[in-house]
Scaffold this motif. Structure first.
Motif, PDB file in Angstrom:
ATOM      1  N   GLY A 172      -2.038  20.510  -3.160  1.00 64.82           N
ATOM      2  CA  GLY A 172      -2.603  19.652  -2.134  1.00 64.82           C
ATOM      3  C   GLY A 172      -3.248  18.396  -2.687  1.00 64.82           C
ATOM      4  N   MET A 173      -3.343  17.415  -1.824  1.00 67.72           N
ATOM      5  CA  MET A 173      -4.028  16.172  -2.212  1.00 67.72           C
ATOM      6  C   MET A 173      -4.802  15.620  -1.020  1.00 67.72           C
ATOM      7  N   HIS A 174      -6.077  15.409  -1.255  1.00 66.70           N
ATOM      8  CA  HIS A 174      -6.941  14.731  -0.282  1.00 66.70           C
ATOM      9  C   HIS A 174      -6.954  13.284  -0.745  1.00 66.70           C
ATOM     10  N   SER A 175      -6.276  12.412  -0.039  1.00 65.69           N
ATOM     11  CA  SER A 175      -6.020  11.092  -0.638  1.00 65.69           C
ATOM     12  C   SER A 175      -6.962  10.020  -0.119  1.00 65.69           C
ATOM     13  N   ILE A 176      -6.435   8.954   0.412  1.00 58.06           N
ATOM     14  CA  ILE A 176      -7.270   7.862   0.917  1.00 58.06           C
ATOM     15  C   ILE A 176      -6.921   7.602   2.376  1.00 58.06           C
ATOM     16  N   HIS A 177      -7.795   6.875   3.011  1.00 54.09           N
ATOM     17  CA  HIS A 177      -7.760   6.745   4.466  1.00 54.09           C
ATOM     18  C   HIS A 177      -6.455   6.124   4.962  1.00 54.09           C
ATOM     19  N   PHE A 213       2.439  12.748  -8.590  1.00 58.62           N
ATOM     20  CA  PHE A 213       1.896  14.089  -8.351  1.00 58.62           C
ATOM     21  C   PHE A 213       3.021  15.127  -8.426  1.00 58.62           C
ATOM     22  N   ILE A 242       0.856  -1.192   0.000  1.00 58.72           N
ATOM     23  CA  ILE A 242       0.000   0.000   0.000  1.00 58.72           C
ATOM     24  C   ILE A 242       0.892   1.243   0.000  1.00 58.72           C
ATOM     25  N   HIS A 255      -3.141  23.973  -6.833  1.00 56.62           N
ATOM     26  CA  HIS A 255      -4.466  23.376  -6.937  1.00 56.62           C
ATOM     27  C   HIS A 255      -4.517  22.147  -6.047  1.00 56.62           C
ATOM     28  N   ARG A 256      -5.715  21.678  -5.800  1.00 56.98           N
ATOM     29  CA  ARG A 256      -5.920  20.518  -4.956  1.00 56.98           C
ATOM     30  C   ARG A 256      -6.564  19.411  -5.772  1.00 56.98           C
ATOM     31  N   VAL A 257      -6.075  18.221  -5.582  1.00 56.53           N
ATOM     32  CA  VAL A 257      -6.740  17.063  -6.171  1.00 56.53           C
ATOM     33  C   VAL A 257      -7.173  16.163  -5.020  1.00 56.53           C
ATOM     34  N   GLY A 258      -8.009  15.210  -5.329  1.00 53.05           N
ATOM     35  CA  GLY A 258      -8.455  14.339  -4.248  1.00 53.05           C
ATOM     36  C   GLY A 258      -9.387  13.275  -4.750  1.00 53.05           C
ATOM     37  N   GLY A 259      -9.696  12.369  -3.872  1.00 60.45           N
ATOM     38  CA  GLY A 259     -10.534  11.244  -4.259  1.00 60.45           C
ATOM     39  C   GLY A 259     -12.006  11.594  -4.421  1.00 60.45           C
ATOM     40  N   TYR A 277      -8.159  21.216   0.954  1.00 61.28           N
ATOM     41  CA  TYR A 277      -9.064  21.967   0.076  1.00 61.28           C
ATOM     42  C   TYR A 277      -9.139  23.443   0.462  1.00 61.28           C
ATOM     43  N   LEU A 322      -7.404   5.447  -6.588  1.00 59.49           N
ATOM     44  CA  LEU A 322      -7.150   6.871  -6.307  1.00 59.49           C
ATOM     45  C   LEU A 322      -6.375   7.496  -7.468  1.00 59.49           C
ATOM     46  N   ARG A 378     -10.017  17.154   5.262  1.00 58.17           N
ATOM     47  CA  ARG A 378     -10.504  18.116   4.266  1.00 58.17           C
ATOM     48  C   ARG A 378      -9.572  19.310   4.147  1.00 58.17           C
ATOM     49  N   ARG A 387      -3.300   6.746   4.268  1.00 58.39           N
ATOM     50  CA  ARG A 387      -2.129   6.572   3.409  1.00 58.39           C
ATOM     51  C   ARG A 387      -1.333   7.840   3.153  1.00 58.39           C
ATOM     52  N   GLU A 427      -6.879  -0.098  -3.760  1.00 55.95           N
ATOM     53  CA  GLU A 427      -7.487   1.186  -3.395  1.00 55.95           C
ATOM     54  C   GLU A 427      -6.637   2.347  -3.900  1.00 55.95           C
ATOM     55  N   LEU A 458      -7.473  10.626  -9.591  1.00 59.18           N
ATOM     56  CA  LEU A 458      -6.656  11.842  -9.655  1.00 59.18           C
ATOM     57  C   LEU A 458      -6.177  12.102 -11.082  1.00 59.18           C
TER      58      LEU A 458
END
Ligand SMILES: Cc1ncc(C[n+]2csc(CCOP(=O)(O)OP(=O)(O)O)c2C)c(N)n1
Ligand code: SF4
Ligand SMILES: [Mg+2]
Lengths: 623, 342
Positions: free
Chosen positions: B66-71, A312, A301, A473-477, B60, A335, B57, B73, A331, A339
């Motif tokens: 920035g990156m809001h990723s996964i739980h 990124f 992981i 900028h922001r990226v995310g799931g 944002y 993501l 969060r 990680r 998972e 992204l």
């Protein structure tokens, strides 16, 4: 020494010329059979034979000595023509102990040559292997040309005076066997001696002992005429050029480095050790002077996580594993898909599920590669067919990942990864550059940056790496607005984004090579394959042709999206056979995609197809 | 490039901040924005990576990369950023569930490796985003939706855990004390390597007043133990002090001991044992609880070392030559005229 020939009369010509030859070295895992096999292979490669190899080792590092599970073997086919597989049946078997004989004899061709280390055939070893009586003493080896050699004694004798002592003395036994094989099959001896000097040069006595044992094995052949005939396989008429002998993991690692060079992106590899993928990590970690950064993570992981971070931040990011580890990465791969970051995910498949058969090949992760993620997350999936092809396939994966801003799954398997073949070295300058441009300037109104404003041809979003002023900028799931990339829970936007991500990957079909068919359109049958079964399928088709049938073959490098011409190709044949080392995964995809009633040939025994198995199925279908 | 002069507003985004009114996360956000603005470092050089949870969060609302990723990680993902881009300042924002439950493995490993990351753990002792289950820092006996008869899970002490992983920088602060938070952020920012900051964060919806013992007007005087480097550890208006007895940090009446016996705080002690002892003074924010920097030592950072290896390899072997690489296992040449002539 005895030269018992039960079936064939010895030929009067002492040197028999062969077109091809399959040799298998088998012994205890501690006997150094992989090394002997590899040296025999390299000497043959340098001599100019075409070849293909198949190592086979136990999952346990040190199964108890002398037992059946502890047997390790290495098979190589060498030929004076272009060959495709490591061969179905060995012509010559080296058995270093009774267990190796017990497990491998069934594969030896009738009339084949059997070289045994007679010193290992004592009561204890015979019992461990399950022999009730000594096969060297009864007539159970009738039908083979048996050469009994007391290798322990002769090795001890040979290394006297070199300084090695105790248990180390018998370590050189494999080189004795190799020397004998070099004589029997007219292999040049210099490359092996050079290699020993290089490899063991640091400990002089070990180098000396190994050379002594190797020469003793060779001389044993010369002086005792261990057998009345020796065999020679002439160099193959390979395409002119410079060759090296390469296995799939190495070619894959080199291909990633090449992709890094061709794209101008630094290479990052995040991975956790697992058989049979670890050698990619080992190889890449050697080449830091290419700017390669390798990261041995705490688990798979973290391996994929670090690759996502590296992507990124602007690297050519790669993560690699095998089945169980790929499950853990699932998972993270989703993501990366969400992204829309470029990343290569290598899966060197092995027998599954779970730990399964960790050292054996299988192609059972195809459906998992295509569908093994949550949500709507189609990914490009590529598969490597032969060891040397891994080089160009790594570059192709990098091209697709960066051009379309998507993770790409690159499938290999244990047969490709550890098998080797001569590789006609490519002209590196002729390999096209991978054009990558990071976003540099705001692309929206009033100097704003819209991270999801796409390229109109590829649907790719811009790659804006940290450190670029004005592109913060922001990226995310969480689902993103189709332009601004801001969090969006708008129903229509999610529909649109799901569709766009799907189109983006489907559209890659227009940018990949059409599937090539070998053998004419008037063939009676098309054999369709993917991955490491390439050699067996092609060879089976060739042989069937020799019997007067018309057989066409096609091999898929792209499993998603499929080549755009595939439907037309499939529809132009009445009969389609799909051999796979799984229970019919590509078969299911082909039926679902094209509503074509193809026939599967399935094998999941941890071994690759024998040419004869595919050939029989072809004949059965066209009868 | 001229260094920009920022205000807090330059680090705010146009996104509506969606935490519950009164949530401690707002104050932390303000502290971080204010602190970064004061640094005058180009905004584009900051990267905030978070996991999942209310706290996660955070990116944002930060006008940086920035990156809001996964739980769980985020530490792994941030490792990929930090190791490939030593020019950036990389921050991790995580919660008590995110960092200590699902992501516990990644957390201890980034601390062990000492990756150049600034890790902000928002500890509200509850799962906020999933609406109020107990977390790995909730106290035993806590009744929540998933523990109606009281939690039987023994909690982690995050500072002890970080010290156990041999983190080179470990601190604790409070959401509502902005000055304290910013002082800790500054020290973390200046630290080379992994900096771990536990931030007590009030979740006024699912775990209100969890930190009242050290934040409440009445209580805080008695329980807030401020660690100051080089100073004897005293609190409660100087009436209480911390000493080490039988290897344990213990609270005593100041008047009852020789002033020389009072533990003098030294965050740079190479051995983490005393820092660990201090972290055990209370197992949670219930009695006298130290705030401040527990440990701040120098240790080679993973990313620095990795990049040094790359530079060294290039220095010793020269820039890699691909043509040589693919020939490195030995080659042979097949001539145009068939060698197979006979
Ligand atoms: C793989 C996975 N499992 C579970 C969840 C659900 N989930 C989201 S946040 C969360 C817990 C958050 O708690 P914490 O980290 O303390 O953050 P807080 O909301 O309190 O700030 C859980 C269980 C998820 N998003 N992903
Ligand atoms: S649930 Fe709690 S932690 Fe989450 S935003 Fe609301 S108050 Fe804050
Ligand atoms: Mg929480």
């Amino acid at each position: 020494m005895a030269d018992e020939i039960a079936t064939a009369e010895p030929s009067s010509d002492p040197t028999e010329e062969l077109e091809k030859l399959v040799v298998r070295f088998a012994g205890d895992s501690g006997d150094g059979m992989q090394l002997a096999g590899n040296r025999f292979t390299d000497a043959s490669a340098l001599f100019g034979n075409d070849l293909a190899t198949l190592p086979n080792f136990p999952a346990e590092i040190r199964a108890p000595a002398g037992t059946l599970p502890g047997v390790s073997s290495f098979q190589v086919q060498i030929a004076d023509f272009d060959i495709l597989t490591a061969g179905d049946q060995p012509d010559c078997l080296v058995a270093m102990n009774p267990a190796a004989l017990m497990t491998n004899l069934k594969d030896l061709r009738q009339g084949g040559t059997l070289i045994v280390n007679s010193d290992a055939f004592d009561e204890r070893n015979l019992a461990k292997a399950g022999y009730e009586s000594d096969p060297l003493g009864d007539d159970s080896l009738k039908g083979y040309r048996v050469i009994k050699v007391p290798m322990d004694d002769l090795t001890k004798e040979a290394v006297k005076g070199t300084g090695v002592k105790g248990r180390n003395v018998l370590r050189s036994k494999n080189l004795f066997a190799l020397g004998l094989m070099a004589w029997l099959f007219h292999r040049p001896t210099e490359p092996t001696i050079d290699w020993i000097e290089k490899k063991f040069g640091k400990t002089e006595e070990v180098a000396a002992a190994n050379i002594a044992a190797f020469q003793a094995g060779y001389n044993f052949g010369v002086t005792t005429e261990a057998t009345k005939n020796t065999f020679e396989v002439k160099p193959a008429a390979l395409e002119p050029g410079t060759y090296t002998n390469v296995n799939g993991n190495t070619a894959l690692a080199w291909g990633l480095i090449a992709a890094s060079r061709k794209s101008g992106l630094p290479l990052f590899y995040g991975s956790y050790p697992i058989t049979p993928a670890s050698d990619i990590l080992h190889e890449l970690s050697l080449h830091k002077n290419f700017g390669v950064r390798t990261f041995q993570a705490e688990d798979e992981i973290a391996g994929v996580g670090a690759a996502i971070g590296a992507a990124f931040a602007g690297s050519l990011a790669v993560t690699g594993s095998s089945g169980p580890g790929i499950s853990l990465k699932s998972e993270g791969i989703s993501l990366a898909f969400m992204l829309e970051l470029p990343m290569i995910v290598i899966n060197v498949q092995r027998g599954g599920p779970s730990t399964g058969l960790p050292t054996k090949p299988e192609q059972s992760d195809l459906l998992f590669s295509l569908y093994g993620r949550h949500g709507e997350s189609p990914l490009p999936v590529l598969a490597i067919a032969t060891p040397s092809q891994a080089f160009l396939m790594a570059i192709e994966a990098a091209r697709i990942a960066t051009k379309y801003m998507t993770p790409v799954i690159l499938l290999s398997d244990n047969y490709v990864a550890n098998g080797s073949e001569p590789w006609l070295l490519p002209d590196l300058d002729s390999i096209p550059d991978i054009e990558v441009e990071y976003a540099k300037h705001p692309n929206g109104p009033d100097g704003t940056f819209l991270p999801y404003m796409r390229n109109v041809d590829t649907f790719a979003r811009p790659w804006a790496v940290p450190g670029t002023a004005g592109l913060e900028h922001r990226v995310g799931g969480i689902e993103k607005d189709a332009l601004s990339g801001d969090v969006s829970y708008d129903p229509a936007n999610h529909q649109l984004m799901t569709d766009i991500r799907g189109w983006k990957v489907a559209n890659i079909a227009n940018d990949i090579a059409p599937v090539e068919v070998v053998g004419g359109e008037d063939a009676e049958i098309l054999v369709l394959g993917w991955g490491s079964t390439f050699g067996s399928i092609r060879a089976a088709a060739n042989r069937t042709q020799l019997e007067g049938h018309k057989v066409a073959t096609a091999h898929l490098k792209h499993l998603n999206p499929l080549p755009p011409n595939l439907g037309d190709v499939l529809r132009s044949y009445d009969k389609i056979l799909i051999p796979e080392l799984n229970t019919g995964q590509l078969l299911k995809v082909i039926r679902a995609e094209f509503l074509i009633d193809a026939t599967g040939l399935s094998k999941v025994s941890g071994e690759t197809f024998k040419i004869s198995e595919i050939m029989e199925k072809i004949l059965e279908m066209i009868k | 490039m001229t260094t920009p002069s920022y205000t807090r507003a330059d680090f705010q985004t146009d996104q509506e901040v969606r935490w519950c009114p009164g949530c401690g996360d707002y104050t932390i956000l303000a502290s971080v924005q204010q602190f970064l603005a004061a640094l005058d470092r180009p905004r584009e050089e900051f990267v905030f990576i978070s996991g999942i949870g209310c706290s996660s969060r955070f990116p944002y609302y930060m006008n940086t990369f920035g990156m809001h990723s996964i739980h769980g990680r985020a530490p792994a993902i941030a490792t990929g950023v930090a190791t490939t881009r030593p020019d950036l300042s990389v921050w991790v924002v995580t919660g008590d569930g995110d960092a200590l439950s699902i992501g516990g493995n990644h957390l201890i490993h980034v601390l062990r490796r000492n990756v150049n990351l600034k890790i902000l753990l928002f500890n509200n002792q509850i799962y906020g985003l999933t609406k109020g289950q107990y977390s790995p820092t909730s106290e035993v006996g806590k009744t929540t939706k998933s523990s109606p008869f009281g939690s039987i899970d023994y909690p982690f002490n995050p500072v002890s855990l970080a010290l156990g992983a041999e983190a080179s920088f470990v601190a604790r602060t409070l959401d509502m004390d902005r000055n304290h938070t910013q002082a800790i952020l500054k020290a973390a920012y200046e630290h080379q390597g992994a900096a771990f900051i536990e931030i007590y964060q009030n979740c006024n919806v699912f775990n209100d007043k969890a930190f009242v013992q050290i934040t409440g007007k009445e209580e805080r005087v008695h329980n807030r133990v401020d660690l100051q480097n080089g100073k004897p550890i005293v609190f409660d208006g100087g009436s209480k002090a911390v000493v080490i007895r039988e290897g344990q940090a213990t609270v005593v009446e100041s008047s009852s001991v020789d002033p020389n016996a009072i533990l003098v705080h030294d965050e740079t002690r190479p051995d983490p044992a005393i820092a660990f002892a201090l972290s055990r003074l209370s197992h949670g924010p219930y009695g006298p609880t130290p705030l401040g920097i527990f440990r701040n030592v120098e240790r080679p950072a993973y990313d620095t070392e990795l990049n040094a290896q790359v530079a060294k390899a290039k220095g010793q072997l020269g820039e890699g030559d691909l043509a040589k690489l693919i020939r490195s296992h030995g080659t042979w040449t097949v001539e145009a005229e068939s060698p197979n002539g006979g």
